[in-house]
Design a protein around this motif. Structure first.
Motif, PDB file in Angstrom:
ATOM      1  N   ALA A  12       1.271  -1.387  -0.411  1.00 40.26           N
ATOM      2  CA  ALA A  12      -0.154  -0.304   0.239  1.00 40.26           C
ATOM      3  C   ALA A  12       0.735   1.366  -0.043  1.00 40.26           C
ATOM      4  CB  ALA A  12      -0.996   0.680   1.256  1.00 40.26           C
ATOM      5  N   ILE A  13       2.354   1.563   0.567  1.00 39.86           N
ATOM      6  CA  ILE A  13       2.386   2.427   0.707  1.00 39.86           C
ATOM      7  C   ILE A  13       3.615   2.779  -0.078  1.00 39.86           C
ATOM      8  CG2 ILE A  13       4.695   2.857   1.528  1.00 39.86           C
ATOM      9  CD1 ILE A  13       4.571   1.724   4.196  1.00 39.86           C
ATOM     10  N   ILE A  14       3.560   1.359  -1.278  1.00 42.57           N
ATOM     11  CA  ILE A  14       4.555   1.378  -2.435  1.00 42.57           C
ATOM     12  C   ILE A  14       3.369   2.106  -3.506  1.00 42.57           C
ATOM     13  CG2 ILE A  14       5.784   0.855  -5.007  1.00 42.57           C
ATOM     14  CD1 ILE A  14       6.577  -1.269  -2.625  1.00 42.57           C
ATOM     15  N   ILE A  15       2.214   1.876  -3.271  1.00 38.67           N
ATOM     16  CA  ILE A  15       1.119   2.555  -4.248  1.00 38.67           C
ATOM     17  C   ILE A  15       0.995   4.130  -4.074  1.00 38.67           C
ATOM     18  CG2 ILE A  15      -1.250   2.291  -4.704  1.00 38.67           C
ATOM     19  CD1 ILE A  15      -1.601  -0.783  -4.183  1.00 38.67           C
ATOM     20  N   LEU A  16       1.074   4.639  -3.424  1.00 30.88           N
ATOM     21  CA  LEU A  16       0.947   6.104  -2.080  1.00 30.88           C
ATOM     22  C   LEU A  16       2.421   6.383  -2.739  1.00 30.88           C
ATOM     23  CD1 LEU A  16      -1.421   6.764  -0.815  1.00 30.88           C
ATOM     24  CD2 LEU A  16       0.666   7.090   1.388  1.00 30.88           C
ATOM     25  N   TYR A  17       2.771   5.949  -2.795  1.00 33.35           N
ATOM     26  CA  TYR A  17       4.257   6.591  -3.467  1.00 33.35           C
ATOM     27  C   TYR A  17       3.889   6.639  -4.803  1.00 33.35           C
ATOM     28  CZ  TYR A  17       7.098   6.725   0.566  1.00 33.35           C
ATOM     29  OH  TYR A  17       7.456   7.328   1.916  1.00 33.35           O
ATOM     30  N   LEU A  18       3.661   5.799  -5.304  1.00 33.20           N
ATOM     31  CA  LEU A  18       3.501   6.290  -7.167  1.00 33.20           C
ATOM     32  C   LEU A  18       2.383   7.108  -7.222  1.00 33.20           C
ATOM     33  CD1 LEU A  18       3.040   2.038  -8.026  1.00 33.20           C
ATOM     34  CD2 LEU A  18       4.544   4.555  -8.784  1.00 33.20           C
ATOM     35  N   ASN A  19       1.372   7.572  -6.657  1.00 33.10           N
ATOM     36  CA  ASN A  19      -0.158   8.530  -7.136  1.00 33.10           C
ATOM     37  C   ASN A  19       0.978  10.003  -6.810  1.00 33.10           C
ATOM     38  OD1 ASN A  19      -1.732   6.885  -7.060  1.00 33.10           O
ATOM     39  ND2 ASN A  19      -1.841   6.858  -4.245  1.00 33.10           N
ATOM     40  N   TYR A  20       2.214   9.871  -6.866  1.00 33.55           N
ATOM     41  CA  TYR A  20       2.891  11.264  -6.223  1.00 33.55           C
ATOM     42  C   TYR A  20       3.091  11.705  -8.115  1.00 33.55           C
ATOM     43  CZ  TYR A  20       2.301  11.946  -1.467  1.00 33.55           C
ATOM     44  OH  TYR A  20       1.950  11.405  -0.466  1.00 33.55           O
ATOM     45  N   PHE A  21       3.126  10.671  -8.795  1.00 34.41           N
ATOM     46  CA  PHE A  21       3.794  10.729 -10.436  1.00 34.41           C
ATOM     47  C   PHE A  21       2.345  11.501 -10.739  1.00 34.41           C
ATOM     48  CE2 PHE A  21       6.542   8.543  -8.567  1.00 34.41           C
ATOM     49  CZ  PHE A  21       7.829   8.525  -9.089  1.00 34.41           C
ATOM     50  N   PRO A  22       2.935  12.577 -11.981  1.00 36.15           N
ATOM     51  CA  PRO A  22       1.182  12.449 -12.891  1.00 36.15           C
ATOM     52  C   PRO A  22       0.330  11.492 -13.671  1.00 36.15           C
ATOM     53  CG  PRO A  22       3.260  13.726 -13.354  1.00 36.15           C
ATOM     54  CD  PRO A  22       3.997  12.852 -11.815  1.00 36.15           C
ATOM     55  N   MET A  23       1.422  10.665 -14.136  1.00 40.13           N
ATOM     56  CA  MET A  23       0.980   9.816 -14.676  1.00 40.13           C
ATOM     57  C   MET A  23       0.722   8.740 -14.347  1.00 40.13           C
ATOM     58  SD  MET A  23       4.414   8.736 -14.124  1.00 40.13           S
ATOM     59  CE  MET A  23       5.496  10.274 -15.849  1.00 40.13           C
ATOM     60  N   TYR A  34      -5.416   4.272   1.608  1.00 38.01           N
ATOM     61  CA  TYR A  34      -5.536   4.793   3.014  1.00 38.01           C
ATOM     62  C   TYR A  34      -6.372   3.270   3.400  1.00 38.01           C
ATOM     63  CZ  TYR A  34      -3.180   8.958   3.027  1.00 38.01           C
ATOM     64  OH  TYR A  34      -2.065   9.957   2.880  1.00 38.01           O
ATOM     65  N   LEU A  35      -7.338   3.282   3.338  1.00 38.17           N
ATOM     66  CA  LEU A  35      -7.984   1.877   3.710  1.00 38.17           C
ATOM     67  C   LEU A  35      -7.359   0.971   3.702  1.00 38.17           C
ATOM     68  CD1 LEU A  35     -11.267   2.076   4.027  1.00 38.17           C
ATOM     69  CD2 LEU A  35     -11.457   0.808   1.853  1.00 38.17           C
ATOM     70  N   ILE A  36      -6.495  -0.029   2.865  1.00 35.43           N
ATOM     71  CA  ILE A  36      -5.696  -0.771   3.104  1.00 35.43           C
ATOM     72  C   ILE A  36      -4.793  -0.518   4.317  1.00 35.43           C
ATOM     73  CG2 ILE A  36      -3.821  -2.021   1.962  1.00 35.43           C
ATOM     74  CD1 ILE A  36      -4.666  -1.296  -0.861  1.00 35.43           C
ATOM     75  N   ILE A  37      -4.295   0.540   4.597  1.00 38.62           N
ATOM     76  CA  ILE A  37      -3.405   0.903   5.165  1.00 38.62           C
ATOM     77  C   ILE A  37      -3.367   0.656   6.493  1.00 38.62           C
ATOM     78  CG2 ILE A  37      -1.340   2.536   6.339  1.00 38.62           C
ATOM     79  CD1 ILE A  37      -0.882   3.524   3.225  1.00 38.62           C
ATOM     80  N   TYR A  38      -5.078   1.364   6.841  1.00 42.55           N
ATOM     81  CA  TYR A  38      -5.778   1.024   7.881  1.00 42.55           C
ATOM     82  C   TYR A  38      -6.347  -0.040   8.227  1.00 42.55           C
ATOM     83  CZ  TYR A  38      -9.577   2.610  11.325  1.00 42.55           C
ATOM     84  OH  TYR A  38      -9.745   3.084  12.216  1.00 42.55           O
ATOM     85  N   SER A  39      -6.367  -0.776   7.397  1.00 35.77           N
ATOM     86  CA  SER A  39      -6.685  -2.508   8.136  1.00 35.77           C
ATOM     87  C   SER A  39      -5.435  -3.095   8.375  1.00 35.77           C
ATOM     88  CB  SER A  39      -7.415  -3.024   6.198  1.00 35.77           C
ATOM     89  OG  SER A  39      -8.395  -2.240   6.071  1.00 35.77           O
ATOM     90  N   THR A  40      -4.104  -2.747   7.555  1.00 36.53           N
ATOM     91  CA  THR A  40      -2.976  -3.894   8.102  1.00 36.53           C
ATOM     92  C   THR A  40      -2.571  -3.352   9.516  1.00 36.53           C
ATOM     93  OG1 THR A  40      -1.750  -2.068   6.749  1.00 36.53           O
ATOM     94  CG2 THR A  40      -2.276  -4.108   5.594  1.00 36.53           C
ATOM     95  N   LEU A  41      -3.042  -1.959   9.512  1.00 36.53           N
ATOM     96  CA  LEU A  41      -2.452  -1.324  11.514  1.00 36.53           C
ATOM     97  C   LEU A  41      -4.062  -2.137  11.897  1.00 36.53           C
ATOM     98  CD1 LEU A  41      -1.789   2.766  10.180  1.00 36.53           C
ATOM     99  CD2 LEU A  41      -0.144   0.666  10.988  1.00 36.53           C
ATOM    100  N   LEU A  42      -4.450  -1.717  11.537  1.00 38.79           N
ATOM    101  CA  LEU A  42      -6.290  -2.495  12.751  1.00 38.79           C
ATOM    102  C   LEU A  42      -5.554  -4.213  13.016  1.00 38.79           C
ATOM    103  CD1 LEU A  42      -9.349  -1.089  11.281  1.00 38.79           C
ATOM    104  CD2 LEU A  42      -8.147  -1.102  13.606  1.00 38.79           C
ATOM    105  N   MET A  43      -4.999  -4.888  11.485  1.00 41.87           N
ATOM    106  CA  MET A  43      -4.602  -5.724  11.678  1.00 41.87           C
ATOM    107  C   MET A  43      -3.396  -6.397  13.420  1.00 41.87           C
ATOM    108  SD  MET A  43      -3.160  -9.014   9.107  1.00 41.87           S
ATOM    109  CE  MET A  43      -5.019  -9.343   7.960  1.00 41.87           C
ATOM    110  N   LYS A  44      -2.593  -5.578  12.931  1.00 42.57           N
ATOM    111  CA  LYS A  44      -1.120  -5.102  13.646  1.00 42.57           C
ATOM    112  C   LYS A  44      -1.681  -4.574  14.967  1.00 42.57           C
ATOM    113  CE  LYS A  44       3.074  -4.461  10.702  1.00 42.57           C
ATOM    114  NZ  LYS A  44       3.788  -5.395  11.749  1.00 42.57           N
ATOM    115  N   SER A  45      -2.327  -4.049  15.447  1.00 42.38           N
ATOM    116  CA  SER A  45      -3.202  -3.748  16.672  1.00 42.38           C
ATOM    117  C   SER A  45      -3.646  -4.938  17.328  1.00 42.38           C
ATOM    118  CB  SER A  45      -3.815  -2.666  16.948  1.00 42.38           C
ATOM    119  OG  SER A  45      -4.820  -1.948  15.711  1.00 42.38           O
ATOM    120  N   GLY A  46      -4.492  -5.628  16.717  1.00 39.61           N
ATOM    121  CA  GLY A  46      -5.606  -6.557  17.047  1.00 39.61           C
ATOM    122  C   GLY A  46      -6.938  -6.411  17.595  1.00 39.61           C
TER     123      GLY A  46
END
Length: 340
Positions: A73-84, A93-105
Motif C-alpha cells: 500500500a505504501i508503494i502504491i501511495l508513493y506512485l500516486n505522486y507521479f502525474p502519469m 489509506y483504506l488498505i493501510i488502515y486495515s493492516t494497522l488494525l491487524m497489527k494492533s489486534g
C-alpha cells in the motif's frame, strides 16, 4: 522474562523499533520501525516451551502478512505522486488502515490475538497488550477519517464484550478486554487527537497492576482465583477491585477515561455510537461482576499446605500501592478538581 542478556538486548531493540515508527516522517521509515519491533519481539516471546513457540509462530505469520500488505500500500501511495499514474488515495489509506488494525489486534482483524495471548507469559502478554499497540495506533491517528473506523470501533467493542463471556482462561479474558478497550481508543482518536493517549495511559497502568498480581501468584485460570487468597482477603479484594476498575465501574479510576470519551462523543453528536459502546461496556462489566460475585460469596475449602503465601513482602506492598491508586484515584481527582 529477562533470564539472559540477549533478552535485555531484544527488549531495548523492541523499544527502539517503536521509537523509529512514531518519530518517522515517511511511511517507509514507519514500516521499517514496525519490522524492527516485530523481529525483536519474536525472541522475547519464546520461553522454550511448545505453547510459546506456537504463539510466536502465529504472531510472526500474522504480522508478516500485515507488513507485506502495508508495504504494498505504501508503494502504491508513493506512485500516486507521479502525474502519469492516476489513482484514488482513499483506497490506499483504506488498505493501510486495515493492516494497522491487524497489527494492533482490533476487530474484525482480531482472529490471532486471543490465541497468541494464550501461549504467552504474563509479562510478554503485557508487552503485547500495551507497548505493541503504540506504533500502530500512532500511525492510525495520521490517517484521514474513513467509514472503516466507525465499523472497526463497533466491531471491536462488540467482539471484546461478547467474546469474553464464555472464557475460563484469564489470558484470553484479558485479550478480549484489550480488544474492547481498543475500540474505545479508536473512538477517542476520531474525536480528539490526544484523548486516545490519555485512555491508553490509564489502560496500561490498570493492565500492569492486574498482570503484576497474576504473574506474582502464577494465576492463569478463573478457578485458581476461587481457590486462592482465603487467608488473605485484602489481596483477594484488591485483585477484583482492579478487575472492576479495568471494566470501568464508576467509583474506580478506570471509569475516568470512559467518562471523558462519552462526554466527547456527546459533544460531537455521536449518540448512537456512544450508546453502543456503553451497552457493550456494561456487558464486560457483567462478566467481571459475575466473576467477583462468585469469588466473594462462595467459600471454597483448601488444603492446609496452601495457607502460607510464598510471596515477597516488597511485592505485596507494590501490589497494594497499585491497587490503592486504581481504587481511590477517581475520588482524589474529583476532590482536587473541586478545590481548584
Amino acid at each position: 522474562m529477562f533470564n539472559n542478556s540477549s533478552k535485555i538486548m531484544f527488549f531495548f531493540i523492541l523499544i527502539l523499533g517503536t521509537m523509529i515508527t512514531i518519530s518517522s516522517n515517511s511511511w517507509l521509515g514507519a514500516w521499517m520501525g514496525l519490522e524492527i519491533n516485530l523481529l525483536s519481539f519474536i525472541p522475547l516471546m519464546s520461553d522454550n516451551n511448545l505453547m510459546s513457540t506456537e504463539a510466536s509462530l502465529k504472531y510472526f505469520l500474522t504480522q508478516a502478512l500485515a507488513s507485506v500488505v502495508l508495504l504494498f500500500a505504501i508503494i502504491i501511495l508513493y506512485l500516486n505522486y507521479f502525474p502519469m499514474i492516476q489513482n484514488n488515495f482513499y483506497y490506499n489509506y483504506l488498505i493501510i488502515y486495515s493492516t494497522l488494525l491487524m497489527k494492533s489486534g482490533a476487530a474484525p482483524f482480531h482472529f490471532w490475538f486471543p490465541i497468541v495471548m494464550e501461549g504467552l507469559s504474563w509479562m510478554n502478554g503485557l508487552i503485547l497488550m500495551t507497548w505493541q499497540k503504540i506504533a500502530p495506533l500512532m500511525l492510525i491517528s495520521y490517517i484521514p477519517q474513513n467509514n472503516l473506523m466507525i465499523f472497526a470501533i463497533i466491531a471491536s467493542v462488540i467482539t471484546g464484550s461478547l467474546g469474553g463471556l464464555n472464557q475460563t482462561s484469564l489470558r484470553k479474558l484479558m485479550a478480549y478486554s484489550s480488544i474492547n478497550h481498543l475500540g474505545w481508543m479508536l473512538a477517542a482518536m476520531q474525536t480528539n487527537e490526544l484523548m486516545w493517549m490519555t485512555y491508553f495511559y490509564f489502560y496500561s497502568f490498570l493492565s500492569f497492576s492486574l498482570m503484576f498480581m497474576f504473574n506474582n501468584f502464577k494465576i492463569f485460570h478463573i478457578n485458581q482465583l476461587f481457590n486462592m487468597f482465603l487467608n488473605s482477603k485484602i489481596i483477594k479484594f484488591t485483585i477484583f477491585f482492579n478487575l472492576l476498575s479495568l471494566g470501568g465501574l464508576p467509583p474506580f479510576i478506570g471509569f475516568l477515561p470512559k467518562w471523558l470519551i462519552m462526554q466527547l462523543l456527546i459533544m460531537n453528536n455521536q449518540y448512537i455510537l456512544m450508546l453502543i459502546m456503553t451497552m457493550m461496556a456494561l456487558i464486560t462489566l457483567f462478566f467481571y461482576l459475575r466473576l467477583c460475585f462468585t469469588a466473594f460469596m462462595l467459600n471454597y475449602y483448601e488444603n492446609n499446605w496452601n495457607n502460607n503465601m510464598h510471596t515477597n513482602n516488597f511485592m505485596n506492598k507494590c501490589m497494594l500501592l497499585f491497587s490503592f491508586i486504581s481504587t481511590f484515584s477517581l475520588i482524589l481527582v474529583s476532590l482536587i478538581y473541586l478545590t481548584i
